[in-house]
Write a protein that holds these residues in place. Structure first.
Motif, mmCIF file in Angstrom:
data_model
loop_
_atom_site.group_PDB
_atom_site.id
_atom_site.type_symbol
_atom_site.label_atom_id
_atom_site.label_comp_id
_atom_site.label_asym_id
_atom_site.label_seq_id
_atom_site.Cartn_x
_atom_site.Cartn_y
_atom_site.Cartn_z
ATOM 1 N N ILE A 37 -0.216 -8.373 -1.848
ATOM 2 C CA ILE A 37 0.304 -7.142 -1.258
ATOM 3 C C ILE A 37 0.642 -6.129 -2.342
ATOM 4 O O ILE A 37 0.387 -4.932 -2.200
ATOM 5 N N GLY A 40 -2.439 -4.419 -3.471
ATOM 6 C CA GLY A 40 -2.880 -3.501 -2.428
ATOM 7 C C GLY A 40 -2.087 -2.206 -2.437
ATOM 8 O O GLY A 40 -2.637 -1.115 -2.314
ATOM 9 N N GLU A 46 -6.717 1.821 -1.262
ATOM 10 C CA GLU A 46 -6.080 1.297 -0.055
ATOM 11 C C GLU A 46 -4.814 2.096 0.225
ATOM 12 O O GLU A 46 -3.738 1.728 -0.225
ATOM 13 N N GLU A 48 -1.457 3.607 1.863
ATOM 14 C CA GLU A 48 -0.373 2.865 2.508
ATOM 15 C C GLU A 48 -0.540 2.805 4.023
ATOM 16 O O GLU A 48 -0.268 1.786 4.638
ATOM 17 N N LEU A 51 -2.645 -0.093 5.020
ATOM 18 C CA LEU A 51 -1.953 -1.378 4.875
ATOM 19 C C LEU A 51 -0.954 -1.574 6.006
ATOM 20 O O LEU A 51 -0.821 -2.668 6.564
ATOM 21 N N THR A 54 -2.859 -2.577 8.987
ATOM 22 C CA THR A 54 -3.250 -3.990 8.936
ATOM 23 C C THR A 54 -2.104 -4.882 9.391
ATOM 24 O O THR A 54 -2.298 -5.821 10.165
#
Ligand code: HEC
Length: 86
Positions: A37, A40, A46, A48, A51, A54
């Motif tokens: 994490i 990421g 990627e 925020e 994420l 996700t």
């Protein structure tokens, strides 16, 4: 303990590990390995919001947490991960 820390330790640490590096014990048993994490969060490709999406809506290897968590909870978790790695 911050809100992000307690949520992370309750729901996420088993797979994503103490520092969010994807090395939690339960995660080792999965066919798809949990993501790092922290990496990421610090990756330019990627954003925020992806994420967060996700976490709330799930992905191949991870269930959706949207019934348990709100966007602000996920942001608190991410802030906690940034802090302990910082
Ligand atoms: C049962 C194990 C498990 C638990 C518990 C779990 N995850 Fe995951 N997570 C995964 C796996 C496996 C992946 C990688 C595969 C994927 O992206 O679908 C993943 C992917 C992610 C990603 C995507 C990272 C990226 O770079 O795309 C984030 C962010 C994430 N998890 C955050 C969380 C948070 C926050 C929690 C707690 C609310 C949590 N996870 C709980 C297994 C888990």
């Amino acid at each position: 303990m911050s809100a992000g820390e307690s949520t992370y330790k309750t729901l996420c640490v088993s797979c994503h590990g103490e520092l969010g590096h994807g090395d939690g014990l339960a995660g080792k048993a999965l066919s798809e390995q949990p993501s790092n994490i922290y990496e990421g969060l610090n990756s330019w490709f990627e954003p925020e919001y992806e994420l967060i999406d996700t976490v709330l809506n799930g992905n191949e290897g991870m269930q959706a947490w949207g019934s348990v968590l709100e966007e602000k909870d996920v942001k608190n978790i991410f802030a906690y991960i940034q802090k302990i790695n910082g």
